[in-house]
Structure formats: structure tokens, C-alpha cells
Design a protein around this motif. Structure first.
Motif, PDB file in Angstrom:
ATOM      1  N   GLU A 157       0.834  -1.204   0.000  1.00 19.54           N
ATOM      2  CA  GLU A 157       0.000   0.000   0.000  1.00 19.54           C
ATOM      3  C   GLU A 157       0.871   1.258   0.000  1.00 19.54           C
ATOM      4  OE1 GLU A 157      -2.541  -0.413   3.341  1.00 19.54           O
ATOM      5  OE2 GLU A 157      -3.918  -1.797   2.342  1.00 19.54           O
ATOM      6  N   LYS A 158       1.998   1.196   0.710  1.00 22.09           N
ATOM      7  CA  LYS A 158       2.898   2.340   0.751  1.00 22.09           C
ATOM      8  C   LYS A 158       3.556   2.556  -0.610  1.00 22.09           C
ATOM      9  CE  LYS A 158       6.931   4.155   3.229  1.00 22.09           C
ATOM     10  NZ  LYS A 158       7.903   3.906   4.321  1.00 22.09           N
ATOM     11  N   ILE A 159       4.049   1.471  -1.218  1.00 22.04           N
ATOM     12  CA  ILE A 159       4.710   1.587  -2.522  1.00 22.04           C
ATOM     13  C   ILE A 159       3.725   2.032  -3.586  1.00 22.04           C
ATOM     14  CG2 ILE A 159       5.772   0.235  -4.379  1.00 22.04           C
ATOM     15  CD1 ILE A 159       7.228  -1.378  -2.299  1.00 22.04           C
ATOM     16  N   LEU A 160       2.554   1.416  -3.612  1.00 18.96           N
ATOM     17  CA  LEU A 160       1.586   1.723  -4.654  1.00 18.96           C
ATOM     18  C   LEU A 160       0.843   3.032  -4.398  1.00 18.96           C
ATOM     19  CD1 LEU A 160       0.210  -1.839  -5.510  1.00 18.96           C
ATOM     20  CD2 LEU A 160       2.076  -0.545  -6.562  1.00 18.96           C
ATOM     21  N   GLY A 161       1.251   3.748  -3.372  1.00 13.38           N
ATOM     22  CA  GLY A 161       0.741   5.099  -3.200  1.00 13.38           C
ATOM     23  C   GLY A 161       1.421   6.075  -4.150  1.00 13.38           C
ATOM     24  N   ASN A 162       2.521   5.632  -4.779  1.00 18.34           N
ATOM     25  CA  ASN A 162       3.241   6.447  -5.752  1.00 18.34           C
ATOM     26  C   ASN A 162       2.869   6.059  -7.178  1.00 18.34           C
ATOM     27  OD1 ASN A 162       4.790   7.817  -3.779  1.00 18.34           O
ATOM     28  ND2 ASN A 162       6.258   6.119  -3.695  1.00 18.34           N
ATOM     29  N   GLU A 163       3.230   6.916  -8.113  1.00 20.00           N
ATOM     30  CA  GLU A 163       3.141   6.578  -9.527  1.00 20.00           C
ATOM     31  C   GLU A 163       4.549   6.281 -10.033  1.00 20.00           C
ATOM     32  OE1 GLU A 163       1.246   9.933 -11.337  1.00 20.00           O
ATOM     33  OE2 GLU A 163      -0.777   9.185 -10.887  1.00 20.00           O
ATOM     34  N   TYR A 164       4.642   5.395 -11.025  1.00 19.65           N
ATOM     35  CA  TYR A 164       5.946   4.939 -11.511  1.00 19.65           C
ATOM     36  C   TYR A 164       6.051   5.040 -13.023  1.00 19.65           C
ATOM     37  CZ  TYR A 164       6.389   3.158  -6.789  1.00 19.65           C
ATOM     38  OH  TYR A 164       6.439   3.073  -5.419  1.00 19.65           O
ATOM     39  N   ALA A 165       7.284   5.232 -13.481  1.00 19.15           N
ATOM     40  CA  ALA A 165       7.556   5.227 -14.918  1.00 19.15           C
ATOM     41  C   ALA A 165       7.856   3.812 -15.404  1.00 19.15           C
ATOM     42  CB  ALA A 165       8.734   6.143 -15.238  1.00 19.15           C
ATOM     43  N   THR A 166       8.334   2.970 -14.486  1.00 17.98           N
ATOM     44  CA  THR A 166       8.628   1.576 -14.810  1.00 17.98           C
ATOM     45  C   THR A 166       8.192   0.696 -13.645  1.00 17.98           C
ATOM     46  OG1 THR A 166      10.677   2.375 -15.842  1.00 17.98           O
ATOM     47  CG2 THR A 166      10.387  -0.013 -15.676  1.00 17.98           C
ATOM     48  N   ILE A 167       7.543  -0.407 -13.947  1.00 17.59           N
ATOM     49  CA  ILE A 167       7.238  -1.423 -12.937  1.00 17.59           C
ATOM     50  C   ILE A 167       7.722  -2.762 -13.479  1.00 17.59           C
ATOM     51  CG2 ILE A 167       5.435  -2.646 -11.662  1.00 17.59           C
ATOM     52  CD1 ILE A 167       3.774  -0.111 -11.710  1.00 17.59           C
ATOM     53  N   PHE A 168       8.519  -3.453 -12.693  1.00 17.35           N
ATOM     54  CA  PHE A 168       9.081  -4.753 -13.076  1.00 17.35           C
ATOM     55  C   PHE A 168       8.542  -5.811 -12.131  1.00 17.35           C
ATOM     56  CE2 PHE A 168      13.302  -7.344 -12.779  1.00 17.35           C
ATOM     57  CZ  PHE A 168      12.708  -8.419 -13.447  1.00 17.35           C
ATOM     58  N   LEU A 169       7.809  -6.784 -12.669  1.00 19.22           N
ATOM     59  CA  LEU A 169       7.311  -7.918 -11.897  1.00 19.22           C
ATOM     60  C   LEU A 169       8.232  -9.109 -12.136  1.00 19.22           C
ATOM     61  CD1 LEU A 169       3.437  -7.714 -12.494  1.00 19.22           C
ATOM     62  CD2 LEU A 169       4.814  -6.671 -10.683  1.00 19.22           C
ATOM     63  N   GLU A 170       9.007  -9.455 -11.123  1.00 23.69           N
ATOM     64  CA  GLU A 170       9.963 -10.557 -11.202  1.00 23.69           C
ATOM     65  C   GLU A 170       9.308 -11.852 -10.747  1.00 23.69           C
ATOM     66  OE1 GLU A 170      12.601 -11.592 -12.291  1.00 23.69           O
ATOM     67  OE2 GLU A 170      13.964 -12.513 -10.856  1.00 23.69           O
ATOM     68  N   LEU A 172       6.193   4.849 -20.703  1.00 17.07           N
ATOM     69  CA  LEU A 172       5.896   3.974 -19.576  1.00 17.07           C
ATOM     70  C   LEU A 172       6.172   2.533 -19.969  1.00 17.07           C
ATOM     71  CD1 LEU A 172       2.513   5.571 -18.417  1.00 17.07           C
ATOM     72  CD2 LEU A 172       4.811   5.995 -17.508  1.00 17.07           C
ATOM     73  N   LYS A 173       6.766   1.781 -19.027  1.00 21.91           N
ATOM     74  CA  LYS A 173       7.113   0.385 -19.320  1.00 21.91           C
ATOM     75  C   LYS A 173       6.730  -0.519 -18.149  1.00 21.91           C
ATOM     76  CE  LYS A 173       9.278   0.867 -23.327  1.00 21.91           C
ATOM     77  NZ  LYS A 173       8.859   0.194 -24.567  1.00 21.91           N
TER      78      LYS A 173
END
Length: 449
Positions: A115-128, A160-161
Motif C-alpha cells: 500500500e505504501k509503494i503503490l501510493g506512488n506513480e511509476y515510470a517503470t514497474i518490473f514484476l519478477e 511507460l514500461k
């Protein structure tokens, strides 16, 4: 920046990462260089766009700490960006780079941190390791792919990636539907294929960075696992399978500390072998399982062997002592009272509970399947032979080549540890109200009663 020489396949993967597609999957076998290439690409994007934010997420927080924060990320910085200074905040798990860009690390199983991390917006998100990540979690993460920042090299918005990586699971997984079939995993509607790129990279493409012994290890795996970890291919999903690889991987406990154990049992599934001639007999399933104070069950050790009573009785009772177990549970269809005699002969007065296979293997395995899927039962290590047997269970029956003695023993163990799965057994008077509490490491620890 000193340019690190990528392998030929990593160079090709790098071209794909720079394509017009928003969603890009690098899939393939184990240690093929996928994660290294993706982390490197994220650092480049972060340096190109001052003030940008990027997230690297795995399903388990402990796994992202171990594999990315402590291993891959420092290697990438050392080899590819040796002159770039960075500040790693180990408590909040993020890196600050020159220009103010930040890379966050998180586990999707940690609700508060997510919840803390996803409170921000991102230019890149990597799902490992996407094979471990539920589709719903992916959908939540993708809503945060929204940061508008400028690429200082072009003066344009940084595209965005959403990056993805995995050892391919079976074809029933959402990643196969999305990146190979190019359809929405839920609605089955076609996706814009230009926005979803798939690239395969395998250990054979990364031999310069691997030891020959590692490749031989992969080559020695069973065909089911060779296809995934060596050849990097999606497997055909077994129709109506009761257990799936991605369930084991999602909840597997390797890097994390095991919880204290409330109860531990050693389960035995005998085959009827004798001491003199047991070559043609099935193996004796012997599995150690525990119930943690977190309410989850753990497979702790697989000691299955092909041996007669004189040997397997000692194997089981040695495990009972080593793990300070509560009792041995054994299936009684083979030999009846003989099984109890073997246990007591190897170790006098061993607490023992007989169980009888009054229902078929599939019926007994079905409730355990539900526990594994939900994470209530987890592998505390890698148990390839046991997992092979479990994956051969379907609603139509057991489809494996040999008898599933390991899997049967595991089913007996968790049926005992989760008595609500079957008809509750009335405790003996002296057992009522007794709570046993243990703290263990991987194999040793202390006990308080």
C-alpha cells in the motif's frame, strides 16, 4: 558510465526492451540473464529521466530482498555503472540515484508495504518471477504505471514500461494467455499484440556467465522441470490437475526464517517391502511436516527410501528424534499392526497414530490441494520428487508412473496436522489442554513444553 558487455541474447533482449510495446516479458530457463538485463534497463531509464520512480516487485518480500536488493542490483551497479553513486535505504528498501530518481523494491505479500509503494506513480514497474504472482496483484500494480517524466536525451516523455520475467509455468497461467495467446486472461478478448512483446532467453544463451556443472544440474532434472528451467518453455497444463508448480513456487520458503512449530509429525506410507528383497517394491514414503504458529503447514524434510522395515523404521524414528516430533503417523493398509511394531522396534514407546486409507488417493489429496493453493501448506525447501508426484494428481486419478508414496505420506501428515479436514479425533485425557511450542531453524532448535 562504463558499458558492460552483454551476451548476444541479452543484446537482442535489450532491443526488445526498447521497443514501442508497453508490456514486455523476458521468459526462459534459470540463470539465463533475464533479471540482470531488466534491472540494468531500469537503471538506465532512471538515469535518463531525473526525478523518475521505478518499482521492482516480487510476490514475497523476503525473495526480493535476497535476490534483487542483496544480489542482482549491486552486481548490475558494480559491473555496468561503477562510477555512479547511489544511496540504498535498507529500512525503506529503495535506492536514490543521481538526479533524484528512485527505485523501490517490494513484495506483493506484504500488504502494508504494498500500500505504501503503490501510493506512488511509476515510470517503470518490473514484476519478477511472475509465475508466483496472482493476476489480481498484477492488475493492482499496473494501475500505478502513470508517472509523467522527461527523458533528458530526447526531451520527450519517458515511455511507460511494465516489465515481466519468469521461468515459464504451465499454459494455464495468466502470463501464457497474455503474452503468447495475446488475450485477456479473464475475458479472453484479444489484446493489442503490438503492446505485448515476448522474448525467450535460456541458460544456454548465458554460458559465459555459468559453470558447466550448473547446466549439467539442469540437464539432470526430470523432464517436467527440464522443460521449464533449462529450455524455458511453457508446459501443457495437466487436465484437472490438483496441484500446480506455481503454487509451490509462490509460497516456497527457502530464504526466510521458519516460524516456531506448534506440532511436528513424521508420516510414513509403507509399501510392504522386506529387508532381503526390496528392489522391485515401491519406495517407503517418509515425510516430516510441521504446523507453524502462523497457522501454516510446512513440508520440512523428505526421507523417502526404498528399503525394508529394518531400515525405514530407523529412518522414521531418527527423524522423529532429530525434529523432536510429536508422533509418527503411518498408513496401516500394508501389514496392519506390523507397521506399529516396526516403529516401536526401532524406538521403544514412540508416539504412534495409525491411519487407514478408507478413501481413494484423489479424495484424500483434494483438501490438501486447497491448502497448498491458498498458502496454508508450504514447501520449506525444494522437494522435486515429491512435487513431481503431487503434480501428477488429477481429479481423474493419479497419472504418474509409480506409486505416489511421498505424496501419500505428505497427505497423511497434513491430515493429522489439520484435523478439521477429516473426522476430528478425540484427544486422550492427558493430551487435553497441552500446547507444545518449538522454535526451529532449518533443522535444529530448542523446545519448550
Amino acid at each position: 558510465m562504463t558499458e558492460f558487455k552483454l551476451t548476444a541474447k541479452q543484446e537482442e533482449a535489450n532491443e526488445v526492451l526498447g521497443s514501442q510495446a508497453t508490456h514486455i516479458m523476458l521468459a526462459g530457463g534459470s540463470r539465463s540473464g533475464k533479471t540482470f538485463a531488466l534491472v540494468r534497463a531500469i537503471v538506465i531509464r532512471a538515469l535518463k529521466a531525473p526525478g523518475s520512480r521505478h518499482a521492482i516487485l516480487r510476490f514475497r518480500l523476503g525473495h526480493v530482498k535476497q535476490s534483487i536488493v542483496m544480489d542482482t542490483f549491486p552486481k548490475v551497479m558494480q559491473l555496468c555503472f561503477p562510477t555512479v553513486a547511489y544511496d540504498l535505504n535498507k529500512s525503506d528498501l529503495y535506492v536514490k540515484l543521481p538526479g533524484g530518481s528512485e527505485i523501490y523494491f517490494g513484495g506483493l505479500d506484504d500488504k502494508q508495504r504494498v500500500e505504501k509503494i503503490l501510493g506512488n506513480e511509476y515510470a517503470t514497474i518490473f514484476l519478477e518471477e511472475c509465475s508466483q504472482i496472482p493476476y489480481d496483484s498484477r492488475n493492482v500494480a499496473v494501475t500505478r504505471l502513470a508517472q509523467k517524466v522527461t527523458d533528458r536525451a530526447t526531451g520527450q516523455n519517458l515511455p511507460l514500461k511494465m516489465y515481466y520475467a519468469e521461468n515459464p509455468p504451465d499454459k494455464g497461467h495468466w502470463t501464457y494467455k497474455m503474452f503468447k495467446l495475446k488475450v485477456d486472461p479473464e475475458t479472453k478478448r484479444p489484446l493489442d499484440g503490438r503492446d505485448y512483446e515476448f522474448y525467450q532467453i535460456n541458460p544456454g544463451d548465458n554460458l559465459v556467465n555459468l559453470s558447466g556443472s550448473y547446466v549439467k544440474t539442469l540437464e539432470s532434472l526430470p523432464e517436467r522441470l527440464r522443460k521449464r528451467f533449462l529450455y524455458g518453455e511453457f508446459r501443457d497444463a495437466a487436465p484437472n490437475a490438483l496441484f500446480r508448480d506455481d503454487w509451490f513456487e509462490r509460497w516456497r520458503n527457502i530464504d526466510d526464517e521458519l516460524p516456531d512449530m506448534l506440532r511436528i509429525v513424521v508420516a510414513v506410507d509403507p509399501s510392504g517391502a522386506d529387508d532381503d528383497d526390496n528392489i522391485e517394491n515401491d519406495e517407503i514414503g517418509i515425510v516430516v511436516c510441521g504446523l507453524g504458529i502462523d497457522g501454516n503447514g510446512y513440508v520440512l524434510e523428505d526421507l523417502t527410501c526404498k528399503a525394508g522395515p529394518g531400515v525405514w523404521g530407523k529412518v522414521a524414528t531418527d527423524a522423529f528424534d532429530r525434529w523432536e516430533a510429536d508422533r509418527i503417523v503411518a498408513e496401516m493398509n500394508f501389514g496392519g499392526a506390523m507397521v506399529k511394531f516396526v516403529i516401536r522396534a526401532a524406538r521403544a514407546n514412540t508416539p504412534f497414530r495409525p491411519v487407514t486409507a478408507s478413501r481413494g488417493k484423489v479424495v484424500r489429496a483434494e483438501p490438501i490441494s486447497a491448502l497448498v493453493e491458498s498458502g496454508k501448506v508450504r514447501m520449506a525447501g525444494i522437494f522435486r520428487e515429491l512435487e513431481d508426484e503431487l503434480c501428477a494428481f488429477t481429479t481423474h486419478g493419479y497419472m504418474g508412473e509409480n506409486s505416489p508414496n511421498r505424496a501419500d505420506a505428505m497427505v497423511w501428515a497434513f491430515s493429522d496436522l489439520f484435523p478439521e479436514l477429516a473426522k476430528p479425533e478425540q484427544p486422550k485425557p492427558e493430551q487435553r489442554g497441552q500446547i507444545i511450542h518449538r522454535r526451529i531453524g532449518k533443522n535444529t532448535g530448542w523446545m519448550r513444553t
